[in-house]
Write a protein that holds these residues in place. Structure first.
Motif, short mmCIF file in Angstrom:
data_model
loop_
_atom_site.label_atom_id
_atom_site.label_comp_id
_atom_site.label_asym_id
_atom_site.label_seq_id
_atom_site.Cartn_x
_atom_site.Cartn_y
_atom_site.Cartn_z
N THR A 1 -65.66 24.10 -15.78
CA THR A 1 -65.55 22.97 -16.72
C THR A 1 -64.20 23.06 -17.45
OG1 THR A 1 -67.90 23.20 -17.01
CG2 THR A 1 -66.78 21.78 -18.57
N GLU A 2 -63.92 24.23 -17.99
CA GLU A 2 -62.68 24.40 -18.76
C GLU A 2 -62.14 25.81 -18.58
OE1 GLU A 2 -62.31 22.69 -22.81
OE2 GLU A 2 -61.92 24.76 -23.39
N THR A 3 -60.84 25.92 -18.47
CA THR A 3 -60.20 27.23 -18.43
C THR A 3 -58.78 27.07 -18.97
OG1 THR A 3 -59.64 29.12 -17.02
CG2 THR A 3 -59.32 26.96 -16.06
N ALA A 4 -58.14 28.18 -19.27
CA ALA A 4 -56.75 28.10 -19.73
C ALA A 4 -55.89 27.56 -18.59
CB ALA A 4 -56.28 29.47 -20.19
N SER A 5 -55.95 28.24 -17.45
CA SER A 5 -55.15 27.83 -16.29
C SER A 5 -55.88 28.30 -15.03
CB SER A 5 -53.76 28.46 -16.36
OG SER A 5 -53.16 28.46 -15.09
N THR A 6 -56.02 27.42 -14.06
CA THR A 6 -56.67 27.83 -12.80
C THR A 6 -55.83 28.90 -12.09
OG1 THR A 6 -55.69 25.92 -11.70
CG2 THR A 6 -57.97 25.69 -12.45
N ASP B 1 -62.14 21.12 -14.72
CA ASP B 1 -62.14 19.75 -15.26
C ASP B 1 -61.04 19.60 -16.31
OD1 ASP B 1 -64.30 19.31 -13.67
OD2 ASP B 1 -65.79 19.48 -15.26
N ARG B 2 -60.82 20.69 -17.07
CA ARG B 2 -59.77 20.68 -18.10
C ARG B 2 -59.06 22.02 -18.11
NH1 ARG B 2 -64.22 18.84 -20.60
NH2 ARG B 2 -64.74 20.88 -21.46
N GLN B 3 -57.78 22.01 -18.42
CA GLN B 3 -57.04 23.26 -18.66
C GLN B 3 -56.52 23.21 -20.09
OE1 GLN B 3 -55.05 24.82 -14.60
NE2 GLN B 3 -53.96 23.14 -15.53
N THR B 4 -56.67 24.32 -20.80
CA THR B 4 -56.18 24.33 -22.18
C THR B 4 -54.75 24.88 -22.28
OG1 THR B 4 -57.26 26.47 -22.45
CG2 THR B 4 -58.48 24.53 -23.21
N ALA B 5 -54.30 25.55 -21.22
CA ALA B 5 -52.93 26.08 -21.22
C ALA B 5 -52.34 25.94 -19.82
CB ALA B 5 -52.90 27.53 -21.69
N GLY B 6 -52.43 24.73 -19.27
CA GLY B 6 -51.89 24.48 -17.93
C GLY B 6 -50.39 24.73 -17.93
N ARG B 7 -49.90 25.34 -16.87
CA ARG B 7 -48.45 25.60 -16.87
C ARG B 7 -47.79 25.01 -15.64
NH1 ARG B 7 -50.76 30.83 -16.55
NH2 ARG B 7 -50.48 31.74 -14.48
N GLY B 8 -46.51 24.67 -15.83
CA GLY B 8 -45.71 24.10 -14.77
C GLY B 8 -44.58 25.04 -14.40
N ARG B 9 -43.68 24.56 -13.56
CA ARG B 9 -42.53 25.38 -13.15
C ARG B 9 -41.60 25.61 -14.33
NH1 ARG B 9 -39.18 22.59 -10.30
NH2 ARG B 9 -38.04 24.43 -9.66
N MET B 10 -40.74 26.61 -14.19
CA MET B 10 -39.66 26.91 -15.12
C MET B 10 -40.19 27.07 -16.56
SD MET B 10 -37.18 26.32 -12.75
CE MET B 10 -35.57 25.95 -13.38
N GLY B 11 -41.37 27.66 -16.69
CA GLY B 11 -41.92 27.95 -18.01
C GLY B 11 -42.41 26.74 -18.79
N GLY C 1 -45.03 23.47 -19.71
CA GLY C 1 -46.47 23.24 -19.72
C GLY C 1 -46.84 22.18 -18.71
N TRP C 2 -48.13 22.03 -18.45
CA TRP C 2 -48.60 20.98 -17.54
C TRP C 2 -49.76 20.27 -18.22
CZ3 TRP C 2 -46.75 18.56 -13.42
CH2 TRP C 2 -47.61 17.76 -12.67
N ILE D 1 -46.56 21.42 -8.06
CA ILE D 1 -47.12 22.62 -7.43
C ILE D 1 -46.44 23.84 -8.03
CG2 ILE D 1 -47.34 23.87 -5.23
CD1 ILE D 1 -47.32 21.07 -3.85
N LEU D 2 -47.23 24.82 -8.41
CA LEU D 2 -46.70 26.05 -8.99
C LEU D 2 -47.19 27.23 -8.17
CD1 LEU D 2 -45.25 27.51 -11.37
CD2 LEU D 2 -47.47 27.56 -12.53
N LEU D 3 -46.25 27.91 -7.49
CA LEU D 3 -46.59 29.08 -6.68
C LEU D 3 -46.43 30.34 -7.51
CD1 LEU D 3 -44.72 28.55 -3.28
CD2 LEU D 3 -46.99 27.77 -3.92
N GLU D 4 -47.39 31.22 -7.43
CA GLU D 4 -47.27 32.52 -8.09
C GLU D 4 -47.78 33.59 -7.14
OE1 GLU D 4 -47.83 31.01 -12.73
OE2 GLU D 4 -49.50 32.00 -11.76
N THR D 5 -46.99 34.66 -6.99
CA THR D 5 -47.48 35.75 -6.12
C THR D 5 -48.49 36.58 -6.91
OG1 THR D 5 -45.50 36.97 -6.73
CG2 THR D 5 -45.50 35.96 -4.58
N LEU D 6 -49.43 37.15 -6.19
CA LEU D 6 -50.49 37.93 -6.81
C LEU D 6 -50.30 39.39 -6.40
CD1 LEU D 6 -53.37 35.44 -5.93
CD2 LEU D 6 -52.19 35.65 -8.13
#
Ligand code: BTN
Length: 260
Positions: free
Chosen positions: A20-25, A46-56, A58-59, A122-127
């Motif tokens: 339902t809600e998370t900071a960022s998927t 459904d919602r992000q409270t701290a969605g992030r985009g590229r180059m630091g 927000g989204w 689209i934001l790619l992050e290595t894990l």
């Protein structure tokens, strides 16, 4: 962490976690990867409270838009993982065409545009792996279905604004997941070449004058190509080619938004 389900309309063996809600998927993908990375899993919120985009950046992530991340372990080294961003861009573009009939274009590196305005990012992050295990990749995708921000440095739009109506999040995600898997298999079997070709055929601004904003400088030139590592190849006025690994592209030598 909620356990993934394996929906019938997703590619075989691909899981889904719906929150339902998370900071960022993307953060959820990182957590899930630390627990188990045996199967690819999409995490949708459904919602992000701290969605992030590229180059630091927000989204903007209001309820009604699609916010989802794919946690996967691609069978390649970290330097080639960026190629999957182009696979993802093509998958988003084809899912939009299939579900709404809109013609979307791809903007380097990973934006999706409708009539020059951004409708998806689209934001790619290595894990990082546990010792002795292969690294993973998180592909975070945001699609503006119902809403789009109005305070961005580039023009933005939503599928609703562009087509009058937007597909459901869940419906779009299933098509996106299937299209991604089809394209990922082409990539796995045939390498980056056909993906690069398809991406270039659908690219916004190929051959045009662009300005690339890097953290410390702006460089101008013609957008000529992308290379194996997904870097943008910029032909400068002295004829030399400069590969660019990360930056923001603006169309025109003056750096306008290139809305065409
Ligand atoms: C960009 O164009 O700047 C990339 C935007 C990526 C947004 C998505 S929404 C789902 C996932 N979770 C995040 O926090 N970001 C990505």
């Amino acid at each position: 962490m909620t356990m993934p389900e394996f929906p019938a309309d997703f590619p075989p063996g691909t899981g889904l976690v719906h929150l339902t809600e998370t900071a960022s998927t993307n953060d959820e993908a990182r957590r899930l990867f630390a627990l188990s990375a045996d199967t690819a899993v999409w995490i949708m919120a459904d919602r992000q409270t701290a969605g992030r985009g590229r180059m630091g950046r927000g989204w903007s992530s209001p309820e009604g838009n699609l916010m989802a991340s794919l946690m996967c372990r691609p069978a390649c080294g970290i330097s080639l993982m960026g190629q999957l961003g182009f696979v993802a861009g093509l998958a988003v573009q084809s899912a939009i065409a299939e579900m709404s009939g809109l013609v979307a274009k791809l903007k380097w590196p990973n934006d999706v545009l409708i009539e020059g305005a951004k409708c998806a990012g689209i934001l790619l992050e290595t894990l990082s792996p546990a010792p002795g295990r292969e690294a993973g990749l998180c592909i975070g995708i945001g699609v503006n279905l119902q809403y789009h921000p109005t305070d961005t440095p580039y023009p933005a739009t939503s599928l609703k604004a562009a087509a009058g109506t937007a597909p459901s999040r869940r419906g779009l995600l299933a098509v996106l997941a299937r299209n991604f898997e089809t394209l990922r298999m082409i990539w796995q079997d045939q390498g980056f070449k056909p993906i690069r070709q398809m991406w270039l055929e659908n690219a916004h601004g190929l051959g045009r004058e662009i300005t690339v904003a890097l953290p410390q400088e702006k460089i101008a030139g013609k957008f000529r190509d992308i290379d194996e590592e997904g870097r943008l190849l910029l032909e400068k006025s002295d004829g030399k080619t400069r590969p660019v690994a990360a930056g923001d592209v603006f169309f025109g030598s003056t750096g306008d938004t290139g809305n065409d």
